[in-house]
Design a protein around this motif. Sequence first.
Motif, PDB file in Angstrom:
ATOM      1  N   VAL A  21       5.688   2.537  12.528  1.00 41.77           N
ATOM      2  CA  VAL A  21       5.118   1.216  12.747  1.00 41.77           C
ATOM      3  C   VAL A  21       3.611   1.251  12.484  1.00 41.77           C
ATOM      4  O   VAL A  21       3.036   0.257  12.027  1.00 41.77           O
ATOM      5  CB  VAL A  21       5.461   0.691  14.159  1.00 41.77           C
ATOM      6  N   LEU A  22       2.972   2.400  12.701  1.00 43.88           N
ATOM      7  CA  LEU A  22       1.546   2.499  12.374  1.00 43.88           C
ATOM      8  C   LEU A  22       1.334   2.427  10.862  1.00 43.88           C
ATOM      9  O   LEU A  22       0.311   1.923  10.395  1.00 43.88           O
ATOM     10  CB  LEU A  22       0.948   3.788  12.945  1.00 43.88           C
ATOM     11  N   GLN A  23       2.309   2.934  10.117  1.00 45.62           N
ATOM     12  CA  GLN A  23       2.213   2.789   8.670  1.00 45.62           C
ATOM     13  C   GLN A  23       2.399   1.335   8.261  1.00 45.62           C
ATOM     14  O   GLN A  23       1.719   0.823   7.379  1.00 45.62           O
ATOM     15  CB  GLN A  23       3.245   3.678   7.982  1.00 45.62           C
ATOM     16  N   LEU A  24       3.328   0.685   8.951  1.00 42.28           N
ATOM     17  CA  LEU A  24       3.598  -0.724   8.660  1.00 42.28           C
ATOM     18  C   LEU A  24       2.333  -1.571   8.843  1.00 42.28           C
ATOM     19  O   LEU A  24       2.054  -2.460   8.045  1.00 42.28           O
ATOM     20  CB  LEU A  24       4.719  -1.234   9.583  1.00 42.28           C
ATOM     21  N   VAL A  25       1.565  -1.299   9.886  1.00 44.03           N
ATOM     22  CA  VAL A  25       0.351  -2.085  10.124  1.00 44.03           C
ATOM     23  C   VAL A  25      -0.877  -1.410   9.510  1.00 44.03           C
ATOM     24  O   VAL A  25      -2.002  -1.794   9.794  1.00 44.03           O
ATOM     25  CB  VAL A  25       0.109  -2.353  11.629  1.00 44.03           C
ATOM     26  N   ARG A  26      -0.640  -0.402   8.691  1.00 41.67           N
ATOM     27  CA  ARG A  26      -1.691   0.284   7.948  1.00 41.67           C
ATOM     28  C   ARG A  26      -2.760   0.900   8.848  1.00 41.67           C
ATOM     29  O   ARG A  26      -3.950   0.731   8.634  1.00 41.67           O
ATOM     30  CB  ARG A  26      -2.331  -0.682   6.927  1.00 41.67           C
ATOM     31  N   LEU A  27      -2.295   1.606   9.879  1.00 44.29           N
ATOM     32  CA  LEU A  27      -3.216   2.384  10.718  1.00 44.29           C
ATOM     33  C   LEU A  27      -2.689   3.802  10.916  1.00 44.29           C
ATOM     34  O   LEU A  27      -2.693   4.316  12.029  1.00 44.29           O
ATOM     35  CB  LEU A  27      -3.376   1.734  12.094  1.00 44.29           C
ATOM     36  N   GLU A  30      -7.937 -12.290   6.100  1.00 44.29           N
ATOM     37  CA  GLU A  30      -7.234 -11.096   5.661  1.00 44.29           C
ATOM     38  C   GLU A  30      -6.012 -10.838   6.539  1.00 44.29           C
ATOM     39  O   GLU A  30      -4.923 -10.550   6.050  1.00 44.29           O
ATOM     40  CB  GLU A  30      -8.225  -9.939   5.799  1.00 44.29           C
ATOM     41  N   MET A  31      -6.226 -10.951   7.851  1.00 39.50           N
ATOM     42  CA  MET A  31      -5.144 -10.682   8.794  1.00 39.50           C
ATOM     43  C   MET A  31      -4.028 -11.718   8.689  1.00 39.50           C
ATOM     44  O   MET A  31      -2.866 -11.405   8.904  1.00 39.50           O
ATOM     45  CB  MET A  31      -5.673 -10.645  10.236  1.00 39.50           C
ATOM     46  N   GLN A  32      -4.388 -12.957   8.376  1.00 34.55           N
ATOM     47  CA  GLN A  32      -3.362 -13.995   8.226  1.00 34.55           C
ATOM     48  C   GLN A  32      -2.317 -13.556   7.209  1.00 34.55           C
ATOM     49  O   GLN A  32      -1.117 -13.607   7.470  1.00 34.55           O
ATOM     50  CB  GLN A  32      -3.996 -15.309   7.760  1.00 34.55           C
ATOM     51  N   LEU A  33      -2.791 -13.123   6.051  1.00 36.81           N
ATOM     52  CA  LEU A  33      -1.864 -12.721   5.003  1.00 36.81           C
ATOM     53  C   LEU A  33      -1.095 -11.477   5.407  1.00 36.81           C
ATOM     54  O   LEU A  33       0.104 -11.359   5.171  1.00 36.81           O
ATOM     55  CB  LEU A  33      -2.630 -12.473   3.705  1.00 36.81           C
ATOM     56  N   GLU A  34      -1.799 -10.557   6.052  1.00 38.24           N
ATOM     57  CA  GLU A  34      -1.149  -9.312   6.417  1.00 38.24           C
ATOM     58  C   GLU A  34      -0.050  -9.542   7.458  1.00 38.24           C
ATOM     59  O   GLU A  34       1.053  -9.003   7.348  1.00 38.24           O
ATOM     60  CB  GLU A  34      -2.187  -8.344   6.948  1.00 38.24           C
ATOM     61  N   GLY A  71     -10.144  -5.984  14.539  1.00 32.86           N
ATOM     62  CA  GLY A  71      -9.032  -6.070  13.605  1.00 32.86           C
ATOM     63  C   GLY A  71      -8.021  -4.947  13.830  1.00 32.86           C
ATOM     64  O   GLY A  71      -6.811  -5.157  13.744  1.00 32.86           O
ATOM     65  N   GLN A  72      -8.544  -3.761  14.142  1.00 35.37           N
ATOM     66  CA  GLN A  72      -7.635  -2.627  14.376  1.00 35.37           C
ATOM     67  C   GLN A  72      -6.847  -2.824  15.665  1.00 35.37           C
ATOM     68  O   GLN A  72      -5.654  -2.541  15.722  1.00 35.37           O
ATOM     69  CB  GLN A  72      -8.443  -1.324  14.442  1.00 35.37           C
ATOM     70  N   GLN A  73      -7.520  -3.345  16.693  1.00 33.16           N
ATOM     71  CA  GLN A  73      -6.814  -3.624  17.949  1.00 33.16           C
ATOM     72  C   GLN A  73      -5.692  -4.625  17.703  1.00 33.16           C
ATOM     73  O   GLN A  73      -4.597  -4.506  18.246  1.00 33.16           O
ATOM     74  CB  GLN A  73      -7.782  -4.190  18.989  1.00 33.16           C
ATOM     75  N   GLN A  74      -6.002  -5.608  16.884  1.00 37.17           N
ATOM     76  CA  GLN A  74      -5.026  -6.612  16.513  1.00 37.17           C
ATOM     77  C   GLN A  74      -3.790  -5.972  15.880  1.00 37.17           C
ATOM     78  O   GLN A  74      -2.654  -6.307  16.199  1.00 37.17           O
ATOM     79  CB  GLN A  74      -5.705  -7.572  15.534  1.00 37.17           C
ATOM     80  N   ARG A  75      -4.019  -5.007  14.994  1.00 35.28           N
ATOM     81  CA  ARG A  75      -2.893  -4.343  14.331  1.00 35.28           C
ATOM     82  C   ARG A  75      -2.069  -3.524  15.322  1.00 35.28           C
ATOM     83  O   ARG A  75      -0.842  -3.495  15.247  1.00 35.28           O
ATOM     84  CB  ARG A  75      -3.409  -3.398  13.242  1.00 35.28           C
ATOM     85  N   MET A 114       0.828  -1.204   0.000  1.00 34.23           N
ATOM     86  CA  MET A 114       0.000   0.000   0.000  1.00 34.23           C
ATOM     87  C   MET A 114       0.858   1.248   0.000  1.00 34.23           C
ATOM     88  O   MET A 114       2.052   1.227   0.234  1.00 34.23           O
ATOM     89  CB  MET A 114      -0.897   0.014   1.237  1.00 34.23           C
ATOM     90  N   ALA A 115       0.175   2.360  -0.206  1.00 32.26           N
ATOM     91  CA  ALA A 115       0.879   3.631  -0.279  1.00 32.26           C
ATOM     92  C   ALA A 115       1.654   3.903   1.006  1.00 32.26           C
ATOM     93  O   ALA A 115       2.758   4.424   0.978  1.00 32.26           O
ATOM     94  CB  ALA A 115      -0.116   4.758  -0.522  1.00 32.26           C
ATOM     95  N   GLY A 116       1.057   3.540   2.124  1.00 27.01           N
ATOM     96  CA  GLY A 116       1.667   3.801   3.423  1.00 27.01           C
ATOM     97  C   GLY A 116       3.061   3.225   3.527  1.00 27.01           C
ATOM     98  O   GLY A 116       3.978   3.862   4.018  1.00 27.01           O
ATOM     99  N   VAL A 117       3.229   2.006   3.027  1.00 26.19           N
ATOM    100  CA  VAL A 117       4.523   1.348   3.128  1.00 26.19           C
ATOM    101  C   VAL A 117       5.536   2.050   2.232  1.00 26.19           C
ATOM    102  O   VAL A 117       6.682   2.257   2.615  1.00 26.19           O
ATOM    103  CB  VAL A 117       4.388  -0.137   2.743  1.00 26.19           C
TER     104      VAL A 117
END
Lengths: 378, 303
Positions: A135-141, A189-193, A155-159, A1-4
């Motif tokens: 690191v928030l960019q890494l987890v896309r938040l 989704e989270m598995q792959l991420e 899902g967000q808490q997980q990230r 994604m753009a964030g990364v």
Amino acid sequence: MAGVQQAPAAARREREQRGARLELIGLTKVYGDVVAADQVTLDIAPGEFITLLGPSGSGKTTTLMMVAGFVLPTAGQILVNGEDIAFQPPHKRNIGMVFQNYALFPHMTVAENIAFPLKMRKWSREQIRQAVREVLQLVRLPGFEERFPRQLSGGQQQRVALARALVFRPPVLLMDEPLGALDKKLREEMQLEIKHIQESTNTTTIYVTHDQEEALTMSDRIAVMNGGRIEQVGTPRELYEQPVSQFVADFIGESNFLSGRVEPGDGRFFLVTPEGWRVSIPVSDSVQPGDQVSVALRPERIVIGDGSGDNVVEGTIEEIIYVGEATKFRVRLEHGSWLTVKQPSRLETMRWRRGDRVRLSWGTADAVIVRDGSGESA
Amino acid sequence: MAVTARRPAVGAQIAVDPRMRKLYLRRQAALFGLLLPALLLLLVLFVYPILRLLVTSVYDQGIISLEHYRRIVEVDVYLRVMRTTFTIALQVTAICLVLGYPLAYFLSTLRARTARLLLILVLIPFWTSILVRTYAWMVLLQRQGVVNRWLLELGLIDEPLRMMYNRIGVLVGMVHVLLPFMVLPAFAVMRGIDRDLIRAAQNLGATPLQAFLRIFFPLSLPGVAAGSLLVFILALGFFITPALMGGRTEIMIAQLMEDQIRTQLNFPFAAALGTVLLAVTLVIFVIYNRLLGLDKIFGGDVS
């Protein structure tokens, strides 16, 4: 994604950082007269993603907790890059961990949660701000700094939990059933991420789950645990194709099991069941004529309706279970035993009805010789 | 999507079945009926007397006046009693906090069954009359009491300590009675704190002490605040213990009121004192509610 892509320097730094080699040697935990973990031995390569897979009570969480330092091993060693950490308190181990229910601090914002390990390490305010953003960019938040955990979805808490466990760049990451609380779609989704993030940070990871699909999807290698012991370690494919025991063959995917005595015949081996049914099995050094063995046969390896193959049997369809992409048939054979057959749901397989007489066939190599029971006999 | 979009909004065109409405109203009435006995009891025995108290306090010799309130503020001795009352209440709260927090923490780390068992021990004083307990303390603490004799015979002191009819006696007696009110809410909140949070903190590099100070302690504060509030407010209105164990400088507001009613027969002034006490209590409650929420007092959730 753009964030990364916005943070190439960070990404490069993460990639250069190598995960540690992690060795568990004879790791054992005894509670009273219960052996929760029985001489668990694993050699995990730097950057490897290894999953401890097993039912509850199999010792996978105990093993993880010993690595984290929350459970003191009765015996054994835990080597990180060759150094034994078994006697270090948890806060000195420098190992990241994602807890089952995330364990985010409810009275702190996302940024404060993620900054916590950095504050403990006395990073400067500016370094912390920078690291939290990266690191928030890494987890896309990105932009979630000021939220509180209760304002986030599962899902967000997980990230955030993942971000907090990775922000101090630990050489080893532990994850304890981190996706258990999420619904199926999000979980996939989270598995792959998680897998992507783990690869991009090259962090040696031990992942605990009882979900075989999750283990197959994410892992470089899987250690199947049962009764405190490791039953088998291997790549997902090895475990599925060459399970060593009935337990593994049954826990990962589905299997039909046939047991009987080995008999030789025109250069091949046959397994003869008590009912007198002869099934050809692969020739193997570990098997002698006269041995009592079991073989596992995957339901999808059996072909229905087509008469070719090393083994052919006839039977009656007793039950049809439609599961979407595939259809399962429970077939009763002439001599009374059962086979489960799984076929992709195509038009030609869907014409079968309950009560139909069908021919089943499979190749010799499809039958895999396994240890009996749950491994005690080994 | 198209299918759902064409459907009318639920309830827009569907009238409520009148039979259903009747059923619903009857169920509401039944629920209200359950509330009624308690409501009546409170109205007759609580709301009405308090209103009477308020009314009485603003009459002076048959005319409406704030004379009694003026007296409270202007006469030195009454202000001193007020100050004593608050000081003692604060001291009791502080001691309960110091004794109760570690106890609640200890209980919260035990397995549920063991914790329940020990909680019963904490609660046993609850089931004994305050009077009995106060007299018991008097037996222990008086000049020739158990504690003094013991200390004398051990040679730790040369002459008996004064532990009665002074501040020490009042504090000992009140703390003993009020400690459970600190321990219970604190325990309830601590019990609800996920221990994985402490583990997580340690995993992230916090020493056990840091994990306690930065994670456990802040999360236990609602329980501590609730316990402190209960203890403080209950201590403000204490009567028996300071009356029996206190000296002349430990007169609290409730004793003053008793004196006004029984010996001075000055009901309006006692009513004014009671109103002030009530008002102060309410103000403290309001502040607490603003800061933390009243639902936390009896162990609501911590999130």
